[in-house]
Design a protein around this motif. Structure first.
Motif, PDB file in Angstrom:
ATOM      1  N   GLU A   8       0.868  -1.097   0.560  1.00 43.14           N
ATOM      2  CA  GLU A   8      -0.602   0.210   0.291  1.00 43.14           C
ATOM      3  C   GLU A   8       0.451   0.729   0.174  1.00 43.14           C
ATOM      4  OE1 GLU A   8      -3.212  -0.523   2.620  1.00 43.14           O
ATOM      5  OE2 GLU A   8      -4.246   1.745   2.271  1.00 43.14           O
ATOM      6  N   LYS A 159      -8.887   5.246  -2.516  1.00 33.06           N
ATOM      7  CA  LYS A 159      -8.315   4.218  -2.808  1.00 33.06           C
ATOM      8  C   LYS A 159      -8.724   3.247  -3.908  1.00 33.06           C
ATOM      9  CE  LYS A 159      -9.301   1.678   1.352  1.00 33.06           C
ATOM     10  NZ  LYS A 159      -6.529   1.679   1.286  1.00 33.06           N
ATOM     11  N   LYS A 161      -7.002   0.083  -6.046  1.00 33.08           N
ATOM     12  CA  LYS A 161      -6.664  -1.311  -5.737  1.00 33.08           C
ATOM     13  C   LYS A 161      -6.072  -2.170  -7.454  1.00 33.08           C
ATOM     14  CE  LYS A 161      -6.479  -5.728  -3.936  1.00 33.08           C
ATOM     15  NZ  LYS A 161      -7.710  -7.127  -3.334  1.00 33.08           N
ATOM     16  N   ARG A 163      -4.005  -4.306 -10.175  1.00 34.89           N
ATOM     17  CA  ARG A 163      -3.521  -5.720 -10.477  1.00 34.89           C
ATOM     18  C   ARG A 163      -2.036  -5.771 -12.126  1.00 34.89           C
ATOM     19  NH1 ARG A 163      -6.245  -9.078  -7.484  1.00 34.89           N
ATOM     20  NH2 ARG A 163      -5.151 -10.749  -8.510  1.00 34.89           N
ATOM     21  N   SER A 212      -1.835  -8.095  -6.640  1.00 30.74           N
ATOM     22  CA  SER A 212      -1.869  -6.648  -6.529  1.00 30.74           C
ATOM     23  C   SER A 212      -1.401  -5.508  -5.713  1.00 30.74           C
ATOM     24  CB  SER A 212      -3.393  -7.022  -6.242  1.00 30.74           C
ATOM     25  OG  SER A 212      -3.223  -7.327  -4.778  1.00 30.74           O
ATOM     26  N   GLU A 213      -1.782  -4.324  -5.602  1.00 29.16           N
ATOM     27  CA  GLU A 213      -1.316  -3.235  -5.438  1.00 29.16           C
ATOM     28  C   GLU A 213      -2.475  -2.496  -4.693  1.00 29.16           C
ATOM     29  OE1 GLU A 213       1.440  -1.546  -7.655  1.00 29.16           O
ATOM     30  OE2 GLU A 213       1.690   0.033  -5.689  1.00 29.16           O
ATOM     31  N   VAL A 214      -1.830  -1.596  -3.563  1.00 28.23           N
ATOM     32  CA  VAL A 214      -3.015  -0.483  -2.941  1.00 28.23           C
ATOM     33  C   VAL A 214      -2.692   0.817  -3.106  1.00 28.23           C
ATOM     34  CG1 VAL A 214      -4.491   0.319  -1.510  1.00 28.23           C
ATOM     35  CG2 VAL A 214      -4.384  -1.986  -1.615  1.00 28.23           C
TER      36      VAL A 214
END
Lengths: 680, 680
Positions: A8, A159, A161, A163, A212-214
């Protein structure tokens, strides 16, 4: 490297979609921290060319690469109209200049989209070093806005998310045709193409772990196309309809005896449909070809399988008969169904913005595709950039919708009319009510040229354009705009009085360009060249006849107020930074250059001193004759009194925001207090 | 990897010295196989700026990067003359334009030498791919010409032995000064600096084994400076003298109240010497400062140890008083002793050529340093290139000396006069015979401006310039030139008659530029933009009023001769290549553009057809008004009859070689037979 909680991080701006408009945003100096993502793993629009209108070239110039485009492009000079004569055979009926004479220092040119993207990417590298890179093969999966924090300047309330796709997933499918043409096609992004594949890609990608990543962003900009994932995720609509008109596009090197193949041509055949010729660089010519033999079915969708290069080209040959045309080389081809749609909302909570195809789709024939998009980006870019950096107030962000949705609506209206006239059958005579009158078509073209140049844009009232009226009247008419756009109080009479001080600089329109000379070195500059897109507001002081003692006194007094410790100029400047960091003061005077001296006649604030590098010699200009480049006659062209001058506030995107007398310092201060964060 | 016999290889052209002129040679398309060597391991002239005169910018434009220089440079617009008044205090006495108005489409600019080198290197990369690279740290050790083979076109008669230096050997020494200045200095290459170090370097290098190589070259070009190893090896001299005048140069960011610091200034103080101000890009200013307090000793050499930045700058401060000047940043500094020298011979056996400082040295103040050098290179480059490729006859190589030694001699004379006037004490009145009259100085400046623009060059008769007279009269006057330069037979009367056909295009001078429109697309071009430095000769057909049937018949007949199987155009073209490979035919007609059609009115040879890509739309132009860029009035400006036109042959370097009537096809053919290798 998999883990349960995805990584994150925070970022000032997240841009979704690395098309030309997406990558335009961070191309200016001192842009905040930004990431740009794109689901595709490669630039794909290899063949497509775009007409670049006057205003787009002015924007390119303000970004520092107008000359590169100008040099590489094909210049379109003339439009030739071809229509059927009494015998039904096409002949040239009219010639008109492609760009209205005198409108701008640039005229329309045509250039490969790949080159334009290259200019933007070079600028990103130049100004960000390697801190901003396009991240390809990255797809947004979800987006949430924390409503409690949307008005908190320090927060990162969006926010997203992300991929990370595999190479295979990120490679776009290419339609295979049975034709001799090996060229890449653009059907996959056409509105005749397949549905977008985000959901499918996400499903596939989820099967793999840890990919994945935020990202928590202050601002998000969605430039992700007509079927924008960002728009759909926000739940916003595109309003409008598709028509029955279907057109094909081919970019070829023609072998032909048609005499005007290097002109822009609008050709109406008697009964085989219409064709537009757009000559490109390197011998290429773009043909925009009406496909009369394919029509949408009951669902409104056309049968895509019939549309091949051979099918499209044979339509072109019929329209151009009796002239012959053929080709060996095709660079690119596509087809599309004409439709006009505009987004209901251009932003969510002034935190997530939509731009380009995500909020307006239309036909490409008016040459507006990339132009309006870049102007969207140019309008939004500095606003988001300066707010994210704490230089501007969040209020200015509402003007994105009020300013650009109006333009999108105008564009859609223009395109509807133009497409109807262009796709219709030419009238056989004045009694042929169903046919299109070629006189009417020519009229529409001439009028359209002003609109398509991008120079007729006139922004309505807001905190950055001081005008009478409210947003509902001059903005986009939406309830949202009406509610959110703050305006300055000014009566129509007062406005008229101020506007008369510089009648050639309409408030709400871009600053036109005339040649002025640098006072210190006599070099001629197109004044617009001094209005670079570096995120700075500007005050233009038309100092008038500085050699007249009375006028000199007015200038001295104005400058003393500018220079005073508590002035907006001082308060806008971050401590320890040069006085021209946020607002730059430029002067144009009207006395004779050789009778005037920079250091003797002009107060210091107009050419600030720096102990390391001395006086600033690049801020004072004169409206005088040059040795080699004629006389710009700037005072006359800007409609400013040569003796008394006036003061004009200009936005970072070159639009006029305010004007007033030299005595109206309070008015000027009020303008900047309305949009800048002032310290102390 | 040592061995007894060094590696041996062949190359078409070997260039010794990778300064700006050296690397200019291979910057055009289709250049033969070339190697460029330089003894230094790095580009070193980091601080020096150069004035680029009109002709140099025209050359840059023909090479494709005039726009880059124009954009990055400082433009010098005005010269201000400062002289002592009756009270002995300097005051501005005159202003004159820095470039004569109307002379060229460019004006003088100032740009860092490093940027200019970059443009050339980019071009080498663009046109050669990676086949031509500057090989640094490589030193020539011996040079032999095989006299038996000098006239053999297929031979490689110049044997040059090269030594590859170690890193340490190839690094130039930097003078260390005790001053606050950290800037690099140029003393090591100044004529006040140390002797050249080739012998020393070779001796050191020989201690290591296997570090040499033998190159057999068709042609060698020595661009290796005022103490040229190539020149000394050939045994040629530089004739001329050093003067007692010593000048310092500093490129600084000035902090000053001198009002004209951004103008080019010529300042004569009453008794402290003279100073020239050359404003540069990025706030820099070059100061050229007379050092009255240091004089040469009995041997003619000045004491170098006294010359420091502080010493130089304090001289500048005295000259500029009562104005104050200071600086924090110095980019570069040097000092030099004024002297004028010219080489006795510019080539050996038309196989080894000398260029630039190797054959002429002079003072830098006239702004001629890089300009004349680049013009040398531009003159020699195409000749060597085309002869090496078998396109031109070897005879044309003699014209390098006859054309460029004349220019070098003129330059030396100009520089002697100018230096004397500039370094002399200003006269105190008309009776002060020892002082320099400021009126005389201004006169010299005005006259000098025509010379320094590079546009007054008028080449004498040779096989590539058809003029009456012999080489001894109009060439450089040397016996060698008299013997070697072949000329065409033409009487003065015949020449006058021909020259009158295009009085604005003097035979022997460069083609001036006016705007014409492309017939096919109406785009305005400065005609010079169509004369790119791509090694091609050009025939300009002024087709006159093509809509007049009588004139059309003349044009058709001329074109039929051009297009005939045995014509010089066909015979000059390598088999299987396009007809415009060696000689390109460009047309300018004078009928109305909109009444004329490219495919209908002009013979095919003027717009050749290619089965793959169709007609050529870029060879026929019209002298007509443009929509956006005015009217070039080309026929009037070139002095050509609008009805009857004429034919002009232009060399690859844009100089006029021949002109005649449309009926004088034999004359045109004779011109090309004299310089081209014709097949069959």
């Amino acid at each position: 490297m998999s883990s349960d909680a995805p990584a994150e991080s925070n970022v000032d701006v997240l841009i979704i979609g690395a098309g030309p408009a997406g990558i335009q945003h961070p191309t200016t100096a001192s842009w905040p921290r930004t990431r740009i993502i794109d689901k595709r793993n490669t630039k794909i629009f290899c063949g497509q060319a775009d007409g670049l209108q006057c205003r787009s070239l002015e924007i390119f110039d303000s970004l520092g690469f107008g000359d590169r485009a100008w040099k590489e492009a094909n210049h379109m000079i003339e439009i030739c109209m071809w229509n059927p004569g009494a015998d039904g055979v096409i002949r040239r009926s009219d010639r008109i200049p492609d760009t209205i004479v005198g409108l701008s220092r640039f005229q329309q040119i045509v250039l490969h989209q790949g080159r334009i993207e290259r200019f933007f990417l070079d600028n990103i590298k130049k100004y960000s070093g390697d801190t901003i890179k396009v991240e390809r093969g990255v797809l947004p999966e979800s987006l949430e806005i924390d409503m409690d924090k949307v008005e908190d300047d320090a927060a990162y309330p969006v926010k997203v998310k992300l991929r990370i796709l595999s190479d295979e997933e990120a490679t776009p499918p290419q339609a295979q045709s049975g034709s001799k043409v090996k060229a890449s096609d653009g059907l996959f992004r056409s509105n005749l193409g397949m549905e977008d594949d985000e959901e499918d890609l996400i499903r596939k990608s989820k099967a793999r772990a840890g990919e994945s990543e935020v990202v928590n962003a202050k601002y998000v900009i969605g430039c992700d196309g007509a079927r924008s994932w960002t728009r759909r995720t926000l739940g916003f609509e595109l309003d409008g309809e598709a028509t029955d008109f279907i057109w094909g596009v081919m970019d070829i090197i023609p072998v032909t005896d048609f005499p005007d193949i290097r002109m822009r041509c609008a050709i109406h055949s008697a009964s085989n449909g219409s064709l537009m010729v757009i000559p490109r660089e390197n011998r290429l010519v773009g043909l925009y070809i009406q496909l009369k033999e394919v029509t949408p079915d009951a669902s409104g969708r056309a049968d895509r399988s019939k549309i091949t290069p051979d099918f499209i080209f044979s339509a072109a040959q019929k329209i151009l008969a009796p002239y012959k045309i053929n080709y060996e080389y095709c660079d690119w081809w596509t087809a599309y169904q004409i439709g006009q749609r505009v987004g209901t909302s251009f932003d969510a909570e002034r935190r997530v913005f939509l731009a380009v195809d995500a909020v307006h789709t239309h036909s490409p024939k008016a040459g507006q595709g990339m132009n309006v998009s870049m102007q969207d980006a140019f309008n939004l870019g500095w606003k988001v950039g300066l707010v994210a950096k704490g230089i501007c107030k969040r209020e200015i962000l509402s003007s994105y919708q009020s300013e650009r949705r109006r333009v999108a609506q105008d564009l859609i209206e223009f395109d509807q009319k133009f497409s109807r006239l262009f796709s219709g059958r030419p009238a056989k005579g004045v009694m042929d009510a169903e046919g299109v009158s070629m006189e009417e078509f020519k009229e529409a073209f001439l009028k359209g040229n002003m609109f398509t140049s991008g120079l007729s844009v006139n922004y309505g009232p807001s905190c950055i354009v001081v005008k009478p009226g409210d947003a509902a009247e001059q903005g986009d008419g939406s309830e949202k705009t009406k509610k959110l756009v703050a305006t300055h109080a000014i009566t129509p009479e007062e406005f008229q009085r101020k506007q008369a001080l510089a009648s050639g600089l309409p408030v709400g329109m871009r600053v036109n360009s005339f040649r002025v000379l640098n006072q210190a070195c006599a070099r001629p500059w197109h004044f617009q060249e001094r209005l670079k897109a570096d995120g700075r507001f500007r005050v233009i002081l038309f100092a008038g006849n500085i050699l007249n003692p009375g006028q000199k006194e007015r200038v001295d007094k104005f400058c003393a107020q500018l220079d005073a410790p508590g002035s907006f100029l001082r308060r806008a400047t971050p401590s320890g930074k040069p006085i021209d960091t946020v607002v730059e003061v430029l002067t144009i005077h009207s006395a004779k250059r050789v009778e005037t001296e920079l250091l003797r006649d002009f107060p210091e604030v107009l050419h600030p001193f720096d102990e390391h590098v001395g006086w600033d010699y690049n801020k004072v200009f004169v409206d005088d004759e040059s040795y080699h480049e004629g006389y710009g006659n700037a005072y006359k062209n800007y409609g400013v009194d040569r003796e008394r001058g006036c003061v004009v506030a200009v936005r970072p995107d070159q639009y006029v925001g305010w004007m007033g007398e030299l005595e109206d310092f309070a008015g000027l201060e009020g303008y900047f207090a309305g949009c800048l964060v002032l310290r102390g």
